[in-house]
Design a protein around this motif. Structure first.
Motif, short mmCIF file in Angstrom:
data_model
loop_
_atom_site.label_atom_id
_atom_site.label_comp_id
_atom_site.label_asym_id
_atom_site.label_seq_id
_atom_site.Cartn_x
_atom_site.Cartn_y
_atom_site.Cartn_z
N GLY A 79 20.32 45.12 83.25
CA GLY A 79 20.26 43.66 83.27
C GLY A 79 20.60 43.03 81.93
N LEU A 80 20.69 43.85 80.89
CA LEU A 80 21.07 43.36 79.56
C LEU A 80 22.57 43.11 79.51
N PRO A 81 23.03 42.26 78.61
CA PRO A 81 24.48 42.03 78.49
C PRO A 81 25.23 43.32 78.17
N ALA A 82 26.41 43.47 78.74
CA ALA A 82 27.24 44.65 78.51
C ALA A 82 27.92 44.52 77.16
N SER A 83 27.25 45.00 76.13
CA SER A 83 27.80 44.93 74.77
C SER A 83 27.49 46.24 74.05
N ASP A 84 28.25 46.50 72.99
CA ASP A 84 28.02 47.71 72.19
C ASP A 84 26.58 47.75 71.68
N ARG A 85 26.06 46.61 71.30
CA ARG A 85 24.71 46.54 70.75
C ARG A 85 23.68 47.12 71.73
N PHE A 86 23.74 46.68 72.98
CA PHE A 86 22.74 47.12 73.94
C PHE A 86 23.00 48.53 74.47
N VAL A 87 24.26 48.92 74.58
CA VAL A 87 24.58 50.29 74.98
C VAL A 87 24.12 51.25 73.90
N ASP A 88 24.44 50.94 72.66
CA ASP A 88 24.02 51.77 71.53
C ASP A 88 22.49 51.87 71.47
N GLN A 89 21.83 50.76 71.70
CA GLN A 89 20.36 50.71 71.67
C GLN A 89 19.77 51.61 72.77
N ALA A 90 20.35 51.55 73.97
CA ALA A 90 19.86 52.38 75.08
C ALA A 90 20.06 53.86 74.78
N ILE A 91 21.19 54.20 74.20
CA ILE A 91 21.46 55.60 73.87
C ILE A 91 20.52 56.07 72.76
N ALA A 92 20.36 55.28 71.74
CA ALA A 92 19.55 55.68 70.58
C ALA A 92 18.06 55.75 70.91
N SER A 93 17.55 54.75 71.62
CA SER A 93 16.11 54.65 71.86
C SER A 93 15.67 55.12 73.24
N GLY A 94 16.62 55.30 74.14
CA GLY A 94 16.28 55.65 75.50
C GLY A 94 15.88 54.40 76.26
N ARG A 95 15.74 54.56 77.57
CA ARG A 95 15.36 53.41 78.40
C ARG A 95 14.87 53.96 79.73
N GLY A 96 13.68 53.58 80.14
CA GLY A 96 13.13 54.08 81.39
C GLY A 96 13.02 55.60 81.34
N MET A 97 13.69 56.25 82.28
CA MET A 97 13.67 57.72 82.34
C MET A 97 14.67 58.36 81.38
N MET A 98 15.55 57.55 80.79
CA MET A 98 16.57 58.10 79.89
C MET A 98 15.96 58.46 78.54
N PRO A 99 16.18 59.70 78.11
CA PRO A 99 15.64 60.10 76.80
C PRO A 99 16.42 59.45 75.66
N ALA A 100 15.80 59.40 74.51
CA ALA A 100 16.44 58.87 73.30
C ALA A 100 17.32 59.94 72.67
N PHE A 101 18.49 59.51 72.20
CA PHE A 101 19.41 60.43 71.53
C PHE A 101 19.65 60.03 70.07
N GLY A 102 18.86 59.09 69.56
CA GLY A 102 19.03 58.60 68.19
C GLY A 102 18.89 59.68 67.14
N ASN A 103 18.04 60.65 67.38
CA ASN A 103 17.85 61.75 66.42
C ASN A 103 18.66 62.98 66.79
N VAL A 104 19.47 62.88 67.83
CA VAL A 104 20.27 64.01 68.31
C VAL A 104 21.73 63.86 67.91
N LEU A 105 22.26 62.65 68.09
CA LEU A 105 23.68 62.40 67.84
C LEU A 105 23.90 61.88 66.42
#
Length: 120
Positions: A79-105
Motif C-alpha cells: 500500500g506504500l508508494p512504489a518508490s526506491d525509498r520504500f522498496v529499499d526500506q522493505a528489503i533492508a528492514s523486512g515487512r510482515g513475514m519478509m525477513p530483513a536483509f539490511g545486514n545481509v546485502l
C-alpha cells in the motif's frame, strides 16, 4: 487409444503446471531480457535471496507477492508508494513475514537489486 488417453491425462496437467509461476521470462538469459551489467548482477541477487518467496515475472503471489510491474504500479503490495525509498526500506528492514536483509546485502547488492526490480 486408451494408452494415448492415459498419456494425455498425465502429460496435460504437467504442461499446464509448467506455465504457472514465473513463466518463460524467468528462463530467458540476461541478454535476452536486455539487462545491463548492473541489472544482471541484481538478477543474481534476486535469485539468491528473493526468488524463494517472490516471482519476478508474475503478479501471482508465492510466499510473498509477485513482483511483475513493481514500479509500474502506483503502489506496492503493502500500500506504500512504489518508490526506491520504500522498496529499499522493505528489503533492508523486512515487512510482515519478509525477513530483513539490511545486514545481509552490501550497498552494491542493494543498488543492483533495485536496478533489476525496475526492469520487471
Amino acid at each position: 487409444m486408451k494408452r494415448f488417453a492415459a498419456l494425455l491425462a498425465v502429460v496435460l496437467p504437467l504442461a499446464l503446471l509448467a506455465g504457472c509461476g514465473d513463466g518463460a521470462q524467468a528462463r530467458k538469459t540476461d541478454a535476452e531480457l536486455g539487462l545491463d551489467a548492473q541489472q544482471a548482477a541484481g538478477r543474481s541477487v534476486f535469485r539468491a535471496y528473493c526468488a524463494t518467496c517472490h516471482y519476478a515475472y508474475s503478479s501471482r503471489g508465492m510466499k510473498g507477492p509477485g513482483l511483475k510491474g513493481l514500479y509500474r504500479n502506483k503502489y506496492l503490495p503493502s500500500g506504500l508508494p512504489a518508490s526506491d525509498r520504500f522498496v529499499d526500506q522493505a528489503i533492508a528492514s523486512g515487512r510482515g513475514m519478509m525477513p530483513a536483509f539490511g545486514n545481509v546485502l552490501t550497498q552494491e547488492q542493494f543498488d543492483d537489486l533495485i536496478a533489476y526490480l525496475h526492469t520487471l
